[in-house]
Design an enzyme around this catalytic site. Structure first.
Site, PDB file in Angstrom:
ATOM      1  N   CYS A 245      18.889  47.663  34.081  1.00  0.00           N
ATOM      2  CA  CYS A 245      18.092  46.779  34.942  1.00  0.00           C
ATOM      3  C   CYS A 245      17.315  47.617  35.941  1.00  0.00           C
ATOM      4  CB  CYS A 245      19.024  45.805  35.666  1.00  0.00           C
ATOM      5  SG  CYS A 245      18.179  44.780  36.870  1.00  0.00           S
TER       6      CYS A 245
ATOM      7  N   CYS B 237      19.643  46.572  44.183  1.00  0.00           N
ATOM      8  CA  CYS B 237      20.384  45.302  44.147  1.00  0.00           C
ATOM      9  C   CYS B 237      21.881  45.530  44.316  1.00  0.00           C
ATOM     10  CB  CYS B 237      20.117  44.603  42.808  1.00  0.00           C
ATOM     11  SG  CYS B 237      20.975  43.026  42.652  1.00  0.00           S
TER      12      CYS B 237
ATOM     13  N   CYS C 210      25.179  44.712  41.050  1.00  0.00           N
ATOM     14  CA  CYS C 210      25.861  45.600  40.093  1.00  0.00           C
ATOM     15  C   CYS C 210      26.160  46.940  40.757  1.00  0.00           C
ATOM     16  CB  CYS C 210      24.974  45.852  38.873  1.00  0.00           C
ATOM     17  SG  CYS C 210      24.766  44.395  37.846  1.00  0.00           S
TER      18      CYS C 210
ATOM     19  N   CYS D 109      16.837  40.100  35.576  1.00  0.00           N
ATOM     20  CA  CYS D 109      18.249  40.451  35.814  1.00  0.00           C
ATOM     21  C   CYS D 109      19.034  40.379  34.505  1.00  0.00           C
ATOM     22  CB  CYS D 109      18.827  39.457  36.834  1.00  0.00           C
ATOM     23  SG  CYS D 109      20.611  39.505  36.972  1.00  0.00           S
TER      24      CYS D 109
ATOM     25  N   GLN E 284      35.454  29.688  34.649  1.00  0.00           N
ATOM     26  CA  GLN E 284      35.394  31.097  34.276  1.00  0.00           C
ATOM     27  C   GLN E 284      33.920  31.505  34.161  1.00  0.00           C
ATOM     28  OE1 GLN E 284      37.999  32.945  34.388  1.00  0.00           O
ATOM     29  NE2 GLN E 284      39.637  31.438  34.354  1.00  0.00           N
TER      30      GLN E 284
ATOM     31  N   PHE F 268      47.876  26.079  38.792  1.00  0.00           N
ATOM     32  CA  PHE F 268      46.501  26.419  39.219  1.00  0.00           C
ATOM     33  C   PHE F 268      45.560  26.112  38.042  1.00  0.00           C
ATOM     34  CE2 PHE F 268      49.474  29.213  41.447  1.00  0.00           C
ATOM     35  CZ  PHE F 268      49.133  29.045  42.775  1.00  0.00           C
TER      36      PHE F 268
ATOM     37  N   GLU G  72      47.397  21.518  40.328  1.00  0.00           N
ATOM     38  CA  GLU G  72      46.219  22.152  40.931  1.00  0.00           C
ATOM     39  C   GLU G  72      46.068  21.559  42.337  1.00  0.00           C
ATOM     40  OE1 GLU G  72      43.280  24.165  40.376  1.00  0.00           O
ATOM     41  OE2 GLU G  72      42.596  23.156  42.192  1.00  0.00           O
TER      42      GLU G  72
ATOM     43  N   ASP H 229      47.558  30.882  36.807  1.00  0.00           N
ATOM     44  CA  ASP H 229      46.260  31.536  36.994  1.00  0.00           C
ATOM     45  C   ASP H 229      45.816  31.336  38.443  1.00  0.00           C
ATOM     46  OD1 ASP H 229      43.716  32.599  36.771  1.00  0.00           O
ATOM     47  OD2 ASP H 229      42.896  30.908  35.644  1.00  0.00           O
TER      48      ASP H 229
ATOM     49  N   CYS I  59      42.843  37.446  38.780  1.00  0.00           N
ATOM     50  CA  CYS I  59      41.554  38.055  39.119  1.00  0.00           C
ATOM     51  C   CYS I  59      41.748  39.113  40.195  1.00  0.00           C
ATOM     52  CB  CYS I  59      40.568  36.987  39.577  1.00  0.00           C
ATOM     53  SG  CYS I  59      41.164  36.021  40.975  1.00  0.00           S
TER      54      CYS I  59
HETATM   55  C1  LIG Z   1      41.417  31.308  39.265  1.00  0.00           C
HETATM   56  S1  LIG Z   1      41.216  29.578  39.399  1.00  0.00           S
HETATM   57  C2  LIG Z   1      41.849  29.101  37.840  1.00  0.00           C
HETATM   58  C3  LIG Z   1      41.542  27.720  37.373  1.00  0.00           C
HETATM   59  C4  LIG Z   1      41.778  27.448  35.893  1.00  0.00           C
HETATM   60  N1  LIG Z   1      43.033  27.978  35.427  1.00  0.00           N
HETATM   61  C5  LIG Z   1      40.634  27.966  35.059  1.00  0.00           C
HETATM   62  O1  LIG Z   1      40.810  28.960  34.332  1.00  0.00           O
HETATM   63  O2  LIG Z   1      39.537  27.379  35.095  1.00  0.00           O
HETATM   64  C6  LIG Z   1      42.453  29.154  40.531  1.00  0.00           C
HETATM   65  C7  LIG Z   1      42.621  27.701  40.812  1.00  0.00           C
HETATM   66  O3  LIG Z   1      43.627  27.570  41.830  1.00  0.00           O
HETATM   67  C8  LIG Z   1      43.301  26.497  42.668  1.00  0.00           C
HETATM   68  N2  LIG Z   1      44.013  26.731  43.936  1.00  0.00           N
HETATM   69  C9  LIG Z   1      43.675  27.571  44.942  1.00  0.00           C
HETATM   70  N3  LIG Z   1      44.619  27.550  45.900  1.00  0.00           N
HETATM   71  C10 LIG Z   1      45.571  26.667  45.495  1.00  0.00           C
HETATM   72  C11 LIG Z   1      46.798  26.206  46.062  1.00  0.00           C
HETATM   73  N4  LIG Z   1      47.227  26.661  47.229  1.00  0.00           N
HETATM   74  N5  LIG Z   1      47.528  25.306  45.366  1.00  0.00           N
HETATM   75  C12 LIG Z   1      47.092  24.855  44.152  1.00  0.00           C
HETATM   76  N6  LIG Z   1      45.950  25.246  43.587  1.00  0.00           N
HETATM   77  C13 LIG Z   1      45.195  26.144  44.243  1.00  0.00           C
HETATM   78  C14 LIG Z   1      41.794  26.530  42.760  1.00  0.00           C
HETATM   79  O4  LIG Z   1      41.269  25.266  43.116  1.00  0.00           O
HETATM   80  C15 LIG Z   1      41.412  26.965  41.349  1.00  0.00           C
HETATM   81  O5  LIG Z   1      41.171  25.861  40.529  1.00  0.00           O
END
Ligand SMILES: C[S@@+](CC[C@H](N)C(=O)[O-])C[C@H]1O[C@@H](n2cnc3c(N)ncnc32)[C@H](O)[C@@H]1O
Length: 416
Positions: free
Chosen positions: A69, A75, A78, A152, A252, A279, A299, A347, A373
């Site tokens: 790029c 920028c 990246c 980009c 994602q 989550f 969640e 997650d 992550c």
């Molecule tokens: C990395 S994302 C993963 C979501 C899903 N597994 C996906 O792959 O699309 C983390 C998720 O945790 C939720 N989250 C953040 N803090 C939280 C909490 N204290 N209790 C429950 N969920 C939470 C966020 O809203 C989000 O949807």
């Protein structure tokens, strides 16, 4: 968590000097000399001279490539376009190994799966007003300045192509002094735009914005938290289900990365009849897994679970999916609540899942698919599981944020 962004990079030392050797690249993507000087856009083994306008390469590394790029030098989107894909993959794998080693864990990396260029389906751009109108782009490296990024190589072409329309919107949403955040997400029905602005939604804007949305082919336009135009529901496909995420919901970053994470999760929990998805977001894992298993999705955001539930109800043939809105930091599922599941998917956001991992350790659950992550919080949570009798499988590193220092991963824990 919402969008995951690379951590802020420390500032290089701009003072002119003689030649220096680059010893390593930090996990922020900065080259480091033996005396700790940080230098951007360099690689290990390179001899460079330092100058105010950036490093000059005296002896390039064999891993050095021409940045794809033309905005790379200025920028901030990246950090690693000067490095070969092979170098970036082993650097990211090493970031994960180092985080695990800091917890006394020797991790095996199964693979590094990197999303292709031009594949980000979601990006947060910044918009600023200018004398002529507005400009939309990414922040310049370590700066508040917004720079334009035509061509980009991160985003899907349909998102990059939307920038002129976003500039029209930024002219309305950004103030002279402040900037507007423009998060654009590709959907089956066209781009879904979420504008982060302090400017009030006036009657004039309520009239003007739907017209701009129509002309730009947007599926939905959200101003602050209010849906101003929904021309088509911005559908995301999750397995066979069609989900309309609420404004600002987590997704994602690339379809490729999502598929890679799902594959790792699927393999980890294969054969489990009842799975708890912790989550769960809008159902990225729950809905595909519901092809073969009963799912309980937990969640923190009720609106995401409502979207997941509607998606599940809209398709026939999936196993039962139940949902529960719950703050898993303050009120993790307890061992007696976990007793009815055969496996867990977890997650969490960047902070990790310390409280929930402690309860998983104390529960009867024997199989956990963990997605993360943040290598640092992942390593901390992995150590807690290992100390409580789990064994960690090989780690799949998933690079959805190519050319950035950001790293994602998935692995399986089984009770010894
Ligand atoms: C990395 S994302 C993963 C979501 C899903 N597994 C996906 O792959 O699309 C983390 C998720 O945790 C939720 N989250 C953040 N803090 C939280 C909490 N204290 N209790 C429950 N969920 C939470 C966020 O809203 C989000 O949807």
């Amino acid at each position: 968590m919402t969008e995951t962004l690379p951590p802020k990079t420390p500032q290089p030392d701009p003072a002119p000097r003689g030649e220096v050797m680059i010893e390593a690249v930090t996990h922020h993507g900065m080259g480091r000399t033996a005396d700790g000087t940080l230098v951007p856009r360099v690689l290990p083994g390179e001899l460079v001279t330092l100058a105010a306008d950036g490093p000059k390469i005296v002896t390039p590394s064999p891993e050095r490539v021409a940045p794809p790029c033309r905005h790379f030098k200025s920028c901030g989107g990246c950090a690693m376009q000067h490095a070969s894909d092979g170098f970036v993959a082993s650097w990211k794998a090493e970031i994960v190994r180092t985080a695990l080693r800091a917890q006394g864990i020797e991790g095996e990396i199964a693979a590094v799966l990197t999303s292709p260029p031009d594949s980000r389906r979601r990006a947060r751009l910044a918009g600023r007003r200018t004398k002529k109108g507005a400009l939309v782009g990414f922040h310049a490296r370590a700066s508040d300045t917004v720079i334009e990024v035509p061509g980009c190589r991160l985003m899907l072409p349909q998102l990059t192509g939307l920038i002129p329309a976003l500039e029209r919107i930024a002219a309305l949403a950004a103030s002279r002094k402040g900037e507007a955040g423009l998060t654009v997400t590709d959907s089956e029905a066209g781009p879904d735009l979420h504008i982060d602005t302090d400017k009030p939604l006036t009657e004039e804007l309520r009239i003007a914005l739907p017209e701009i949305a129509r002309e730009a082919g947007l599926a939905r336009l959200v101003w602050a938290d209010e849906i101003v135009a929904e021309l088509e529901p911005p559908v995301q496909r999750m397995g066979r289900a069609r989900v309309v995420p609420p404004p600002g919901a987590f997704l994602q970053a690339t379809a490729h990365g999502e598929a890679a994470l799902l594959e790792a999760v699927r393999e980890a929990v294969a054969g489990a009849p009842r799975i708890v998805d912790l989550f769960a977001g809008c159902g990225t894992f729950s809905l595909p897994l519901a092809e073969t298993s009963e799912i309980h999705a937990v969640e923190g955001e009720a609106a995401m679970l409502a979207a997941l539930d509607r998606g599940w109800r809209g398709v026939s043939g999936l196993k039962r999916v139940t949902t529960e809105t719950r703050d898993l930091f303050r009120r993790p599922l307890l061992p007696d609540e976990l007793a009815r599941f055969d496996a867990a998917v977890i997650d969490p956001p960047r902070a990790g899942a310390q409280a929930q991992v402690a309860q998983l350790s104390a529960s009867q659950i024997n199989v956990i698919a963990m997605v993360s992550c943040s290598p640092a919080s992942f390593a901390r949570d992995a150590k807690a599981l290992i100390d409580n009798g789990f064994e960690m499988g090989p780690v799949t590193v998933v690079d959805q944020f190519r050319w950035s220092p950001h790293v994602e991963l998935a692995t399986r824990f089984t009770r010894r």
